[in-house]
Design a protein around this motif. Structure first.
Motif, PDB file in Angstrom:
ATOM      1  N   LEU A  79     -11.772  -8.519  -7.558  1.00  0.00           N
ATOM      2  CA  LEU A  79     -11.932  -7.680  -6.451  1.00  0.00           C
ATOM      3  C   LEU A  79     -13.016  -6.619  -6.862  1.00  0.00           C
ATOM      4  N   ASP A  80     -13.674  -6.060  -6.080  1.00  0.00           N
ATOM      5  CA  ASP A  80     -14.378  -4.532  -6.454  1.00  0.00           C
ATOM      6  C   ASP A  80     -13.277  -3.869  -6.423  1.00  0.00           C
ATOM      7  N   ARG A  81     -13.568  -2.512  -6.968  1.00  0.00           N
ATOM      8  CA  ARG A  81     -12.778  -1.646  -7.158  1.00  0.00           C
ATOM      9  C   ARG A  81     -12.120  -0.984  -5.957  1.00  0.00           C
ATOM     10  N   ALA A  82     -12.724  -0.747  -4.850  1.00  0.00           N
ATOM     11  CA  ALA A  82     -12.319  -0.266  -3.587  1.00  0.00           C
ATOM     12  C   ALA A  82     -11.175  -1.483  -2.958  1.00  0.00           C
ATOM     13  N   GLN A  83     -11.460  -2.748  -2.844  1.00  0.00           N
ATOM     14  CA  GLN A  83     -10.785  -3.704  -2.406  1.00  0.00           C
ATOM     15  C   GLN A  83      -9.452  -3.661  -3.385  1.00  0.00           C
ATOM     16  N   SER A  84      -9.513  -3.634  -4.868  1.00  0.00           N
ATOM     17  CA  SER A  84      -8.495  -3.770  -5.658  1.00  0.00           C
ATOM     18  C   SER A  84      -7.542  -2.577  -5.384  1.00  0.00           C
ATOM     19  N   GLU A  85      -7.923  -1.377  -5.180  1.00  0.00           N
ATOM     20  CA  GLU A  85      -7.189  -0.066  -4.783  1.00  0.00           C
ATOM     21  C   GLU A  85      -6.435  -0.208  -3.474  1.00  0.00           C
ATOM     22  N   LEU A  86      -7.421  -0.748  -2.696  1.00  0.00           N
ATOM     23  CA  LEU A  86      -6.557  -1.180  -1.203  1.00  0.00           C
ATOM     24  C   LEU A  86      -5.553  -2.106  -1.328  1.00  0.00           C
ATOM     25  N   GLU A 109     -16.989   0.333   4.321  1.00  0.00           N
ATOM     26  CA  GLU A 109     -16.321   1.258   3.480  1.00  0.00           C
ATOM     27  C   GLU A 109     -15.717   2.185   3.995  1.00  0.00           C
ATOM     28  N   ARG A 110     -16.071   2.655   5.265  1.00  0.00           N
ATOM     29  CA  ARG A 110     -15.426   3.966   5.702  1.00  0.00           C
ATOM     30  C   ARG A 110     -14.057   3.252   6.130  1.00  0.00           C
ATOM     31  N   GLU A 111     -13.904   2.381   6.856  1.00  0.00           N
ATOM     32  CA  GLU A 111     -12.742   1.798   7.429  1.00  0.00           C
ATOM     33  C   GLU A 111     -11.694   1.381   6.263  1.00  0.00           C
ATOM     34  N   MET A 112     -12.222   0.917   5.318  1.00  0.00           N
ATOM     35  CA  MET A 112     -11.464   0.694   3.887  1.00  0.00           C
ATOM     36  C   MET A 112     -10.813   2.019   3.614  1.00  0.00           C
ATOM     37  N   ALA A 113     -11.742   3.168   3.455  1.00  0.00           N
ATOM     38  CA  ALA A 113     -11.359   4.471   2.791  1.00  0.00           C
ATOM     39  C   ALA A 113     -10.040   5.041   4.035  1.00  0.00           C
ATOM     40  N   ALA A 114     -10.285   4.795   5.176  1.00  0.00           N
ATOM     41  CA  ALA A 114      -9.453   5.442   6.337  1.00  0.00           C
ATOM     42  C   ALA A 114      -8.158   4.667   6.293  1.00  0.00           C
ATOM     43  N   ASP A 185      -9.726  10.523  -3.479  1.00  0.00           N
ATOM     44  CA  ASP A 185     -10.492   9.418  -4.054  1.00  0.00           C
ATOM     45  C   ASP A 185     -10.337   7.962  -3.609  1.00  0.00           C
ATOM     46  N   PHE A 186     -11.224   7.266  -3.614  1.00  0.00           N
ATOM     47  CA  PHE A 186     -11.041   5.849  -3.305  1.00  0.00           C
ATOM     48  C   PHE A 186     -12.372   5.226  -3.760  1.00  0.00           C
ATOM     49  N   GLY A 187     -12.112   3.969  -4.553  1.00  0.00           N
ATOM     50  CA  GLY A 187     -13.109   3.306  -4.792  1.00  0.00           C
ATOM     51  C   GLY A 187     -14.192   4.025  -5.478  1.00  0.00           C
TER      52      GLY A 187
END
Length: 199
Positions: A79-86, A109-114, A185-187
């Motif tokens: 997965l990409d970095r943001a998806q992996s972290e989530l 992107e904003r929703e994932m970060a939230a 920090d996220f993604g």
């Protein structure tokens, strides 16, 4: 008395070549973005790319004795970095995998970060975080940037230009850090939640 020695080709010992296991190659193979690792160590895991593929392979899997394999550890592989972290923050498992595919992977992107903020900083579970994600106010940048922007919006027009150079934005940011603002920090991106006490 003479003994026969293994012959060699191009300087390599054939016996050594025979005994050394060859690393498996995945060239040309579609492995999938996820891996289901059985807790039953006698069963082989499998790659998959969506919930339907996971379900089909899980239901068909048997151990060497013909017994169905029912429990898996779900791993994110590609997965990409943001998806992996989530994925990691949500601790996705068999019980939440369907919702991950149905709702989470398509978030912007904003929703994932939230969602990440609510889970990682506020202790929400997946269901609660998804319900409250739209209540999170995010600034794309660090807390000092967010505090500076807030100060200028609220007070900038009332302060004469010749006095603005005396404003201590860092002190204001420290006060904000004790209030509603939380930097995270996220993604690979820094965000500031500007509504942390309301989440």
């Amino acid at each position: 008395m003479t003994t026969n020695q293994p012959t060699s080709t191009n300087g390599h010992n054939e016996t050594a070549q025979f005994l050394a296991p060859q690393a498996p190659t995945t060239a040309g193979m579609t492995t999938g973005d996820y891996f289901a690792q059985p807790y039953n160590t006698m069963a082989a895991g499998f790659y998959f790319s969506d919930y339907e593929e996971y379900t089909a392979k899980a239901e068909a899997l048997r151990d060497p004795f013909g017994s169905p394999v029912e429990e898996f550890e779900i791993q994110a592989i590609d997965l990409d970095r943001a998806q992996s972290e989530l994925f990691e923050a949500l601790k996705i498992d068999q019980s939440t995998l369907e919702r991950w595919f149905d709702e989470v992977v398509d978030l912007d992107e904003r929703e994932m970060a939230a969602v990440f903020f609510l889970v990682d900083n506020s202790g929400y579970d997946l269901d609660s975080a998804m319900d409250k994600k739209d209540d999170v106010s995010l600034h794309h940048g660090d807390l000092l940037d967010a505090a500076t922007e807030l100060f200028d919006e609220c007070y900038g027009s009332s302060i004469p230009d010749n006095l603005k150079s005396y404003i201590d934005y860092e002190a204001f940011a420290r006060d904000c850090r004790c209030g509603d603002m939380v930097e995270f920090d996220f993604g690979g991106t820094t965000y500031t939640c500007t509504s942390a006490n309301h989440c």
